[in-house]
Design an enzyme around this catalytic site. Structure first.
Site, PDB file in Angstrom:
ATOM      1  N   TYR A 229       6.502  -4.701 -12.177  1.00 44.36           N
ATOM      2  CA  TYR A 229       5.235  -5.434 -12.213  1.00 44.36           C
ATOM      3  C   TYR A 229       4.924  -5.925 -13.626  1.00 44.36           C
ATOM      4  O   TYR A 229       4.306  -6.962 -13.805  1.00 44.36           O
ATOM      5  CB  TYR A 229       4.091  -4.520 -11.755  1.00 44.36           C
ATOM      6  CG  TYR A 229       3.911  -4.466 -10.264  1.00 44.36           C
ATOM      7  CD1 TYR A 229       4.829  -3.798  -9.462  1.00 44.36           C
ATOM      8  CD2 TYR A 229       2.820  -5.074  -9.650  1.00 44.36           C
ATOM      9  CE1 TYR A 229       4.661  -3.738  -8.086  1.00 44.36           C
ATOM     10  CE2 TYR A 229       2.652  -5.015  -8.277  1.00 44.36           C
ATOM     11  CZ  TYR A 229       3.576  -4.345  -7.500  1.00 44.36           C
ATOM     12  OH  TYR A 229       3.406  -4.288  -6.154  1.00 44.36           O
TER      13      TYR A 229
ATOM     14  N   LYS B 192      15.098   5.939  -6.871  1.00 42.06           N
ATOM     15  CA  LYS B 192      16.404   5.423  -6.461  1.00 42.06           C
ATOM     16  C   LYS B 192      17.387   5.790  -7.575  1.00 42.06           C
ATOM     17  O   LYS B 192      18.050   4.930  -8.178  1.00 42.06           O
ATOM     18  CB  LYS B 192      16.302   3.904  -6.229  1.00 42.06           C
ATOM     19  CG  LYS B 192      17.536   3.247  -5.650  1.00 42.06           C
ATOM     20  CD  LYS B 192      17.753   3.552  -4.173  1.00 42.06           C
ATOM     21  CE  LYS B 192      19.061   2.926  -3.702  1.00 42.06           C
ATOM     22  NZ  LYS B 192      19.427   3.371  -2.331  1.00 42.06           N
TER      23      LYS B 192
ATOM     24  N   ASP C  61      14.975   4.749   0.079  1.00 45.82           N
ATOM     25  CA  ASP C  61      15.396   4.310   1.419  1.00 45.82           C
ATOM     26  C   ASP C  61      15.237   5.445   2.432  1.00 45.82           C
ATOM     27  O   ASP C  61      14.706   5.259   3.531  1.00 45.82           O
ATOM     28  CB  ASP C  61      16.842   3.757   1.405  1.00 45.82           C
ATOM     29  CG  ASP C  61      17.825   4.625   0.633  1.00 45.82           C
ATOM     30  OD1 ASP C  61      17.390   5.609  -0.008  1.00 45.82           O
ATOM     31  OD2 ASP C  61      19.034   4.329   0.669  1.00 45.82           O
TER      32      ASP C  61
ATOM     33  N   ASP D  46       3.987   0.653  -3.683  1.00 45.31           N
ATOM     34  CA  ASP D  46       3.345  -0.484  -3.021  1.00 45.31           C
ATOM     35  C   ASP D  46       3.893  -0.610  -1.603  1.00 45.31           C
ATOM     36  O   ASP D  46       3.137  -0.733  -0.633  1.00 45.31           O
ATOM     37  CB  ASP D  46       3.628  -1.759  -3.826  1.00 45.31           C
ATOM     38  CG  ASP D  46       2.987  -2.984  -3.198  1.00 45.31           C
ATOM     39  OD1 ASP D  46       1.819  -2.888  -2.768  1.00 45.31           O
ATOM     40  OD2 ASP D  46       3.662  -4.033  -3.119  1.00 45.31           O
TER      41      ASP D  46
ATOM     42  N   ASP E 107       2.041   0.708   2.257  1.00 44.38           N
ATOM     43  CA  ASP E 107       1.791  -0.216   3.373  1.00 44.38           C
ATOM     44  C   ASP E 107       2.411   0.361   4.637  1.00 44.38           C
ATOM     45  O   ASP E 107       1.821   0.343   5.711  1.00 44.38           O
ATOM     46  CB  ASP E 107       2.406  -1.607   3.111  1.00 44.38           C
ATOM     47  CG  ASP E 107       1.389  -2.590   2.526  1.00 44.38           C
ATOM     48  OD1 ASP E 107       0.438  -2.125   1.866  1.00 44.38           O
ATOM     49  OD2 ASP E 107       1.546  -3.810   2.734  1.00 44.38           O
TER      50      ASP E 107
HETATM   51  C1  IPM Z   1      -1.744  -3.663  -3.708  1.00 41.61           C
HETATM   52  C2  IPM Z   1      -1.422  -5.117  -3.637  1.00 41.61           C
HETATM   53  C3  IPM Z   1      -1.167  -5.651  -5.047  1.00 41.61           C
HETATM   54  C4  IPM Z   1       0.028  -4.926  -5.610  1.00 41.61           C
HETATM   55  C5  IPM Z   1      -0.986  -7.169  -5.131  1.00 41.61           C
HETATM   56  C6  IPM Z   1      -2.155  -7.918  -4.550  1.00 41.61           C
HETATM   57  C7  IPM Z   1      -0.733  -7.610  -6.540  1.00 41.61           C
HETATM   58  O1  IPM Z   1      -0.348  -5.338  -2.783  1.00 41.61           O
HETATM   59  O2  IPM Z   1      -2.710  -3.300  -4.412  1.00 41.61           O
HETATM   60  O3  IPM Z   1      -1.053  -2.878  -3.075  1.00 41.61           O
HETATM   61  O4  IPM Z   1       1.170  -5.295  -5.352  1.00 41.61           O
HETATM   62  O5  IPM Z   1      -0.183  -3.951  -6.324  1.00 41.61           O
HETATM   63 MG    MG Z   2       0.281  -3.644  -1.723  1.00 41.05          MG
END
Ligand code: IPM
Ligand code: MG
Length: 367
Positions: free
Chosen positions: A144, A191, A223, A247, A251
């Protein structure tokens, strides 16, 4: 004991304003019920800030953020940028910059699974039941923030995956400390079979672990972790991982809780706390009154707990949400085959239902 605090609201883009409205409304109601004084201020970030000023994060917003006691944030992003990678000024830059500037190196993402939502997940209820995971995602390093490169002919690009030992150390301490208060288990995800930055990560986490002999440390490759999370989520307690892996993994983990619309997060580090739902701006559903406000409301609960050190208030918020779900109310994203059509609420109706129930529960508790 009553407290007086300044809270900065950065609602941002897409569904950000719709859901943050309810996170803020719940904070106001809590202030009213518990005699606290919360003063709110607003600031722009993301696409709305670019439209207004040309800059996704202005100095004005940054100064307000530095002066606040805590920040409740919505989301940033806009379809326009997603479809045009050549745009240089982008809403997400605002979020990344504020994380860096405020030293928000630890992103806590609790996977809070309400039993009422066991059917809402695409994973079998018996696999899910009892899952309780706390992710520690590193937030100010990794690809990032590493050096970005694009060749002159535009045909080659790279993002540097970089970690410094101190960055791993400070988040590892947070994860181990949290584990001491939970079931004393940390799973560090990397990893290290391929990446040098992961080998530094693993070596550093092992080193820090020596200071927490009561905590068991295990390591998984990313993984494998992604697979195990779906196969047997209950095996995890505290999960510690890097920015990009975290990240993606969180999700995925949101499906354990039924929906992205249920997951709150706290970004902390050098001082101020920054609270946000993990879902993004979801512009496809913005302005349609269908977004789930519960992640923002749960983010408000985290704010009260972590930044203000309150106990009863965040518990009441969670109890309230549980009650609303028990009564059968759902937003569309968490509805299942058994949900009655009339119980599927819009953003506004769900927000109102939460406030109404919170008042009811407060009155019951004090009787
Ligand atoms: C999160 C989001 C952000 C990230 C994006 C919007 C930059 O996906 O907060 O998880 O990748 O950190
Ligand atoms: Mg995210």
């Amino acid at each position: 004991m009553s407290i007086k605090k300044n809270i900065l609201i950065i609602s941002g883009d897409g569904i950000g304003p719709e859901v943050t409205h309810w996170g803020k409304a719940v904070l106001s109601e809590i202030a009213k019920q518990f005699n606290h004084q919360f003063d709110f201020e607003d600031a722009l970030m993301g696409h709305v800030a670019i439209e207004a000023t040309g800059n996704p994060l202005t100095d004005e917003t940054l100064t307000k953020a530095q002066n606040a006691d805590a920040i409740l944030f919505g989301a940033v992003g806009h379809a326009k940028y997603d479809n045009d990678p050549s745009l240089k000024v982008r809403p997400e830059q605002g979020l990344l910059k504020i994380r860096k500037e405020l030293g928000l190196f630890a992103n806590l993402r609790p996977i809070l699974l309400f039993d009422e939502l066991l059917e809402a997940s695409s994973i079998k209820p018996e696999i899910l039941k009892g899952t309780d995971i706390l992710f520690f995602r590193e937030l100010t390093g990794d690809v990032y923030f590493g050096k970005k490169y694009r060749s002159e002919d535009k045909n080659t690009a790279s993002d540097l995956m970089i970690y410094h030992r101190y960055e791993v150390e400070r988040i590892a301490h947070k994860a181990f400390k949290a584990a001491q208060l939970r079931s004393k288990k940390v799973c560090s995800v990397d990893k290290a079979n391929v990446l040098e930055s992961s080998r530094l990560w693993r070596e550093t986490v092992q080193e820090i672990a020596k200071q927490y002999p009561d905590v068991t440390l295990e390591h998984l490759f990313i993984d494998n972790a992604a697979m195990q999370l779906i196969k047997n989520p209950k095996q995890f307690d505290v999960v510690l991982t890097a920015n990009l892996f975290g990240d993606i993994l969180t999700d995925e983990a949101s499906q354990i809780a039924g929906s992205m619309g249920m997951l709150a997060s706290a970004s902390v580090g050098e001082g101020i706390g920054f609270y946000e739902p993990i879902h993004g701006s979801a512009h496809d559903i913005a302005g349609k009154n269908i977004a789930n406000p519960l992640a923002s409301i749960l983010s408000a609960a985290l704010l009260l707990e972590i930044s203000f050190g309150l106990k009863k208030e965040p518990l009441l918020i969670i109890e309230t949400i549980k009650e609303v779900l028990k009564q059968g109310y759902r937003t569309a994203d968490i509805a299942d085959a058994n949900t009655e059509k009339s119980n599927i609420l819009g953003t506004q109706q769900m927000g109102e239902k939460v406030i109404e129930t919170l008042i009811k529960l407060t009155n019951q508790n004090t009787k």
